[in-house]
Motif scaffolding. Structure first.
Motif, short mmCIF file in Angstrom:
data_model
loop_
_atom_site.label_atom_id
_atom_site.label_comp_id
_atom_site.label_asym_id
_atom_site.label_seq_id
_atom_site.Cartn_x
_atom_site.Cartn_y
_atom_site.Cartn_z
N ASP A 28 -5.42 6.54 4.15
CA ASP A 28 -4.11 5.93 4.11
C ASP A 28 -3.99 4.56 4.87
N LEU A 29 -4.08 3.64 4.02
CA LEU A 29 -4.22 2.18 4.82
C LEU A 29 -2.93 1.83 5.32
N VAL A 30 -1.72 2.13 4.72
CA VAL A 30 -0.32 1.98 5.08
C VAL A 30 -0.06 2.76 6.43
N ALA A 31 -0.60 3.88 6.32
CA ALA A 31 -0.51 4.91 7.62
C ALA A 31 -1.08 4.36 8.70
N SER A 32 -2.46 3.68 8.59
CA SER A 32 -3.24 3.53 9.36
C SER A 32 -2.91 2.16 10.11
N ILE A 33 -2.10 1.26 9.19
CA ILE A 33 -1.72 -0.11 9.75
C ILE A 33 -0.38 0.34 10.67
N PHE A 34 0.71 1.04 10.12
CA PHE A 34 1.82 1.10 10.73
C PHE A 34 2.16 2.27 11.32
N GLY A 35 1.12 3.22 12.00
CA GLY A 35 1.32 4.17 12.74
C GLY A 35 1.52 5.28 12.19
N GLY A 36 0.81 5.81 11.28
CA GLY A 36 1.05 7.14 10.79
C GLY A 36 2.00 7.34 9.53
N GLN A 37 1.78 8.48 8.79
CA GLN A 37 2.75 8.66 7.72
C GLN A 37 4.18 8.70 8.05
N ASP A 38 4.22 9.53 9.15
CA ASP A 38 5.70 9.71 9.78
C ASP A 38 6.23 8.48 10.59
N ALA A 39 5.87 7.54 10.71
CA ALA A 39 6.31 6.45 11.56
C ALA A 39 7.25 5.74 10.44
N ALA A 40 8.10 5.21 11.38
CA ALA A 40 9.44 4.47 10.41
C ALA A 40 8.94 3.64 9.47
N LEU A 41 8.16 2.70 10.12
CA LEU A 41 7.74 1.51 9.29
C LEU A 41 6.91 1.92 8.14
N SER A 42 6.19 2.81 8.31
CA SER A 42 5.30 3.31 7.12
C SER A 42 6.15 3.95 5.86
N ARG A 43 7.08 4.81 6.52
CA ARG A 43 8.31 5.38 5.53
C ARG A 43 9.03 4.10 4.80
N LEU A 44 9.29 3.09 5.70
CA LEU A 44 9.81 1.90 4.91
C LEU A 44 9.00 1.46 3.83
N ILE A 45 7.65 1.21 3.95
CA ILE A 45 6.64 0.65 3.33
C ILE A 45 6.49 1.61 2.08
N TYR A 46 6.68 2.86 2.28
CA TYR A 46 6.53 3.60 1.19
C TYR A 46 7.87 3.67 0.19
N THR A 47 8.96 3.48 1.09
CA THR A 47 10.00 3.19 0.08
C THR A 47 10.02 2.16 -0.74
N LEU A 48 9.65 0.80 -0.09
CA LEU A 48 9.73 -0.47 -0.91
C LEU A 48 8.88 -0.36 -1.99
N VAL A 49 7.78 0.52 -1.77
CA VAL A 49 6.79 0.43 -3.02
C VAL A 49 7.41 1.31 -4.09
N GLY A 50 8.06 2.32 -3.74
CA GLY A 50 8.78 3.44 -4.70
C GLY A 50 9.84 2.54 -5.42
N VAL A 51 10.80 1.73 -4.94
CA VAL A 51 11.75 0.90 -5.28
C VAL A 51 10.99 -0.27 -6.10
N GLY A 52 10.04 -0.67 -5.77
CA GLY A 52 9.45 -1.73 -6.66
C GLY A 52 8.93 -1.21 -7.91
N ALA A 53 8.52 -0.03 -7.82
CA ALA A 53 8.14 0.78 -9.11
C ALA A 53 9.32 0.80 -10.02
N LEU A 54 10.52 1.18 -9.54
CA LEU A 54 11.46 1.39 -10.27
C LEU A 54 11.98 0.02 -10.94
N CYS A 55 11.76 -1.09 -10.13
CA CYS A 55 12.20 -2.29 -10.47
C CYS A 55 11.31 -2.87 -11.62
#
Length: 96
Positions: A28-55
Motif C-alpha cells: 500500500d503505497l499511500v499507507a507507506s508514504i503517509f504513515g499507515g492506513q490508520d493515519a489521518a493523512l492516509s485516510r484523507l488521501i483515501y477519501t479524496l480518491v473516493g470523492v474523485g471517483a464520484l466526480c
C-alpha cells in the motif's frame, strides 16, 4: 474537460495505481508514504480518491457528442505579424 474533472481523474489514477500495487505486491503505497492506513493523512488521501471517483462518474455516462477531443478543435497557429495560409484550403485564389 473542466479543471475539477481533471483533478478528479488524477486522483482516480493515483487510486488505481495504489490498488494495482496492493493486488500485485501487497504493498500500500499511500499507507507507506503517509504513515499507515490508520493515519489521518492516509485516510484523507483515501477519501479524496473516493470523492474523485464520484466526480468522474458522469464521464462514464456522457455521450460521444459531449466529449471534446483535440482533433475536434480547430487550432490556429498564426502569428501577429503575418497571415498564414490554411494548407487545407483548396480554394485559395492566390494559386490562379
Amino acid at each position: 474537460m473542466k479543471t475539477l474533472q481533471r483533478i478528479a481523474l488524477a486522483l482516480v489514477i493515483i487510486g488505481g495505481i495504489n490498488w494495482g500495487l496492493i493486488g500485485l505486491f501487497q504493498f500500500d503505497l499511500v499507507a507507506s508514504i503517509f504513515g499507515g492506513q490508520d493515519a489521518a493523512l492516509s485516510r484523507l488521501i483515501y477519501t479524496l480518491v473516493g470523492v474523485g471517483a464520484l466526480c468522474c462518474l458522469p464521464l462514464l455516462f456522457a455521450d460521444e457528442d459531449e466529449r471534446v477531443t483535440v482533433r475536434d478543435r480547430k487550432l490556429a497557429y498564426s502569428t501577429e505579424f503575418a497571415e498564414e495560409n490554411d494548407p487545407t484550403d483548396f480554394n485559395n485564389d492566390k494559386d490562379k
